[in-house]
Write an enzyme that holds these catalytic residues in place. Structure first.
Site, PDB file in Angstrom:
ATOM      1  N   SER A 180       7.212 -22.080 -25.349  1.00  0.00           N
ATOM      2  CA  SER A 180       8.593 -21.777 -24.957  1.00  0.00           C
ATOM      3  C   SER A 180       9.579 -22.101 -26.073  1.00  0.00           C
ATOM      4  O   SER A 180       9.355 -23.033 -26.854  1.00  0.00           O
ATOM      5  CB  SER A 180       8.940 -22.628 -23.725  1.00  0.00           C
TER       6      SER A 180
ATOM      7  N   TYR B  12      14.194 -17.132 -25.977  1.00  0.00           N
ATOM      8  CA  TYR B  12      15.475 -16.914 -25.297  1.00  0.00           C
ATOM      9  C   TYR B  12      16.358 -16.276 -26.354  1.00  0.00           C
ATOM     10  O   TYR B  12      16.677 -16.903 -27.373  1.00  0.00           O
ATOM     11  CB  TYR B  12      16.076 -18.244 -24.814  1.00  0.00           C
TER      12      TYR B  12
ATOM     13  N   THR C 222      12.438 -13.628 -22.512  1.00  0.00           N
ATOM     14  CA  THR C 222      12.748 -13.919 -21.103  1.00  0.00           C
ATOM     15  C   THR C 222      14.167 -13.468 -20.788  1.00  0.00           C
ATOM     16  O   THR C 222      15.107 -13.830 -21.508  1.00  0.00           O
ATOM     17  CB  THR C 222      12.587 -15.433 -20.826  1.00  0.00           C
TER      18      THR C 222
ATOM     19  N   LYS D  97       9.863 -10.609 -20.039  1.00  0.00           N
ATOM     20  CA  LYS D  97       9.510 -11.471 -18.897  1.00  0.00           C
ATOM     21  C   LYS D  97      10.729 -11.692 -17.994  1.00  0.00           C
ATOM     22  O   LYS D  97      11.812 -12.019 -18.486  1.00  0.00           O
ATOM     23  CB  LYS D  97       9.014 -12.826 -19.423  1.00  0.00           C
TER      24      LYS D  97
ATOM     25  N   HIS E 129      10.627 -16.345 -12.593  1.00  0.00           N
ATOM     26  CA  HIS E 129      10.759 -17.630 -13.276  1.00  0.00           C
ATOM     27  C   HIS E 129      10.260 -18.771 -12.368  1.00  0.00           C
ATOM     28  O   HIS E 129      10.812 -19.865 -12.351  1.00  0.00           O
ATOM     29  CB  HIS E 129      12.232 -17.872 -13.657  1.00  0.00           C
TER      30      HIS E 129
HETATM   31  C1  LIG Z   1       8.702 -26.836 -15.640  1.00  0.00           C
HETATM   32  C2  LIG Z   1       8.861 -25.387 -15.961  1.00  0.00           C
HETATM   33  C3  LIG Z   1       9.505 -25.020 -17.135  1.00  0.00           C
HETATM   34  C4  LIG Z   1       9.659 -23.666 -17.448  1.00  0.00           C
HETATM   35  N1  LIG Z   1      10.238 -23.314 -18.639  1.00  0.00           N
HETATM   36  C5  LIG Z   1      10.302 -21.998 -18.979  1.00  0.00           C
HETATM   37  C6  LIG Z   1      10.790 -21.611 -20.246  1.00  0.00           C
HETATM   38  O1  LIG Z   1      11.165 -22.446 -21.071  1.00  0.00           O
HETATM   39  N2  LIG Z   1      10.833 -20.295 -20.532  1.00  0.00           N
HETATM   40  C7  LIG Z   1      10.424 -19.319 -19.645  1.00  0.00           C
HETATM   41  O2  LIG Z   1      10.479 -18.144 -19.949  1.00  0.00           O
HETATM   42  N3  LIG Z   1       9.933 -19.671 -18.442  1.00  0.00           N
HETATM   43  C8  LIG Z   1       9.857 -20.977 -18.086  1.00  0.00           C
HETATM   44  N4  LIG Z   1       9.331 -21.330 -16.881  1.00  0.00           N
HETATM   45  C9  LIG Z   1       8.824 -20.289 -15.980  1.00  0.00           C
HETATM   46  C10 LIG Z   1       7.342 -20.015 -16.257  1.00  0.00           C
HETATM   47  O3  LIG Z   1       7.170 -19.398 -17.500  1.00  0.00           O
HETATM   48  C11 LIG Z   1       6.717 -19.116 -15.175  1.00  0.00           C
HETATM   49  O4  LIG Z   1       7.487 -17.955 -15.071  1.00  0.00           O
HETATM   50  C12 LIG Z   1       6.621 -19.799 -13.821  1.00  0.00           C
HETATM   51  O5  LIG Z   1       6.275 -21.150 -13.955  1.00  0.00           O
HETATM   52  C13 LIG Z   1       5.589 -19.087 -12.985  1.00  0.00           C
HETATM   53  O6  LIG Z   1       5.516 -19.643 -11.703  1.00  0.00           O
HETATM   54  P1  LIG Z   1       4.415 -20.745 -11.273  1.00  0.00           P
HETATM   55  O7  LIG Z   1       4.916 -22.043 -11.800  1.00  0.00           O
HETATM   56  O8  LIG Z   1       4.415 -20.675  -9.791  1.00  0.00           O
HETATM   57  O9  LIG Z   1       3.112 -20.350 -11.912  1.00  0.00           O
HETATM   58  C14 LIG Z   1       9.174 -22.673 -16.554  1.00  0.00           C
HETATM   59  C15 LIG Z   1       8.526 -23.065 -15.382  1.00  0.00           C
HETATM   60  C16 LIG Z   1       8.364 -24.405 -15.081  1.00  0.00           C
HETATM   61  C17 LIG Z   1       7.627 -24.785 -13.825  1.00  0.00           C
END
Ligand SMILES: Cc1cc2nc3c(=O)[nH]c(=O)nc-3n(C[C@H](O)[C@H](O)[C@H](O)COP(=O)(O)O)c2cc1C
Length: 447
Positions: free
Chosen positions: A175, A199, A225, A315, A339
């Site tokens: 990320s 981002y 994203t 995404k 997300h």
């Molecule tokens: C703690 C956490 C931090 C995340 N940080 C980002 C991020 O920095 N960039 C991003 O595109 N998605 C981020 N996401 C979303 C994840 O990429 C993903 O879309 C999401 O976790 C999918 O759902 P799930 O946790 O049920 O598998 C984050 C998710 C979590 C749980």
């Protein structure tokens, strides 16, 4: 990866018909009922040691990390361990979602509101879980989603994620808000397939610098994203007064007293640094707001398409129209995602959107990849998504629960659990490779 299914499962071996059993092995006829009418076998007696010995299987309790992780056979069980071992603020940051957390709950329920339709009498002695995504092979149809602040959840963070993915032969996405640099992750997993999540900012110099670093470090895919015009309202973080890094307050010090391993790890490793920012101290909401740019439009996507020469994935796609539109603007793939329910609450559920996007891409003759995340908690969820048309899936929390439960070994355990689930589900469905999965294998209930 090919899984050989051994016919040694007692449930899979039918009980022999009594007529197949040699006479010597036939059960002896029961003795005649005693005079009282109670059969001899039902009369009470003092147990003999020889009866008890085979039942006594006392084992020395094992407290090692390996034993702890091995006892978890589902992602939910890894979550239970993670919760015990991680301070409340980082655990809630991971586990929580936006507002009433309705989106996350619905996304998980969507995978449960289905019925699988198995085929019988198929040869499923070998199950092949390998696939191809964005022009390269992946040993499993799942990769690691980008997650920010990962070393705050457990100090091995991005290193554990990228190395576990490398060992499993699947892609890992770093990320923009990762707590390890692009270069350090590339060095930690030099043979891994590393992707970078961006981002995008309208400040193009800032974006360009990151894109160039990602290309130089060998990332073959850029995942931009787009569901973060502003930060979602993550109410658990507000209630916990969550800051990055976690502040030492009376509450956190008390919390530390029964989660000493987390604090020991946290305080004895390098302070958190970010993939894209230098060291930061402040609230999560402030940091996120500085990352997100509400002025972005499709023109910025066009600029990115011209600038980035590798595969480009968008995404955060939540409607069929936007899926089509980003492909028209040059995306090689989409991630149907909300997300993890962390942005808009009551957002569309990717698993429900999937068949419509698949239909639209087929009608358009588009070969853009369809990936999906949000709510995946088992290998059966992944199999269901593949059956309904996903080319690939990503996991966020499922791997973070493993990470918090046991660092790198915990992420390995997540991937083992999912792999086993997938192989078993496919065998029980009567398919031996991903290409055999079709929408016919899944019936949606309650829709
Ligand atoms: C703690 C956490 C931090 C995340 N940080 C980002 C991020 O920095 N960039 C991003 O595109 N998605 C981020 N996401 C979303 C994840 O990429 C993903 O879309 C999401 O976790 C999918 O759902 P799930 O946790 O049920 O598998 C984050 C998710 C979590 C749980």
């Amino acid at each position: 990866m090919t899984h050989t299914i051994q016919p040694n499962n007692p449930e899979a071996t039918p009980a022999p018909d009594a007529t197949d059993i040699p006479a010597a092995a036939q059960p002896k006829p029961s003795p005649a009922p005693a005079a009282s009418g109670v059969p001899a076998a039902l009369k009470r007696r003092i147990p003999k040691y020889s009866d008890l010995a085979p039942l006594m299987q006392f084992k020395k309790p094992e407290f090692s990390k390996e034993a702890r992780l091995k006892r978890a056979s589902t992602i939910w069980e890894l979550r239970d361990i993670a919760k015990r071992r991680t301070p409340q603020a980082p655990f809630d940051y991971t586990d929580g979602a936006a507002e009433g957390e309705i989106t996350l709950r619905r996304a998980r329920e969507a995978f449960l509101d289905i019925e699988f339709r198995p085929g019988i009498l198929r040869n499923v002695s070998k199950i092949d879980l390998s696939t191809e995504i964005l022009g390269k092979p992946s040993r499993l149809p799942v990769g690691i989603a980008p997650t920010g602040f990962t070393r705050m959840m457990q100090s091995e963070g991005e290193y554990a994620g990228s190395q576990a993915a490398e060992a499993a032969g699947i892609p890992y996405t770093l990320s923009t808000m990762g707590t390890a640099s692009i270069e350090d992750v590339a060095a930690a997993a030099p043979n891994g397939r590393n992707w970078f999540q961006l981002y995008l900012w309208t400040d193009r110099d800032r974006s360009l610098e990151l894109i160039e670093r990602a290309a130089k470090a060998g990332n073959d895919t850029l995942m931009v994203t787009v569901d973060t015009a502003v930060a979602g309202a993550r109410l658990r973080d507000v209630r916990n007064g969550m800051t990055i890094p976690p502040a030492l307050t009376v509450k956190t010090v008390l919390d530390a007293s029964y989660r000493p391993a987390w604090w020991f790890n946290f305080l004895t490793h390098e302070p958190l640094t970010f993939a894209s920012l230098s060291r930061y101290t402040g609230t999560v909401a402030d940091l996120i707001n500085s990352m997100f740019d509400p002025t972005l439009t499709f023109e910025d996507l066009d600029w990115l398409r011209e600038t980035w020469k590798g595969k480009l994935v968008v995404k955060g796609i939540q409607t069929v129209e936007d899926a089509r539109r980003v492909v028209d603007h040059g995306a090689d793939g989409v991630v149907l995602s909300n997300h993890g329910g962390r942005q808009l609450d009551r957002a569309p559920i990717p698993f429900h959107l999937l068949p419509e996007v698949k239909q639209a891409f087929t009608a358009d003759n588009s070969d853009a990849a369809i990936m999906l995340d949000t709510g995946i908690m088992s290998g059966a969820d992944i199999v269901a998504a593949l059956a309904l048309g996903a080319d690939f899936t990503l996991i966020g929390r499922a791997y973070l629960y493993g990470l918090m439960a046991g660092g790198r070994a915990g992420v390995d355990r997540t991937l083992q659990i999912l792999e086993k689930d997938m192989a078993r589900t496919m065998a029980l469905l009567g398919v031996s490779s991903i290409s055999e999965l079709t929408p016919e294998h899944v019936r949606l209930l309650n829709k």
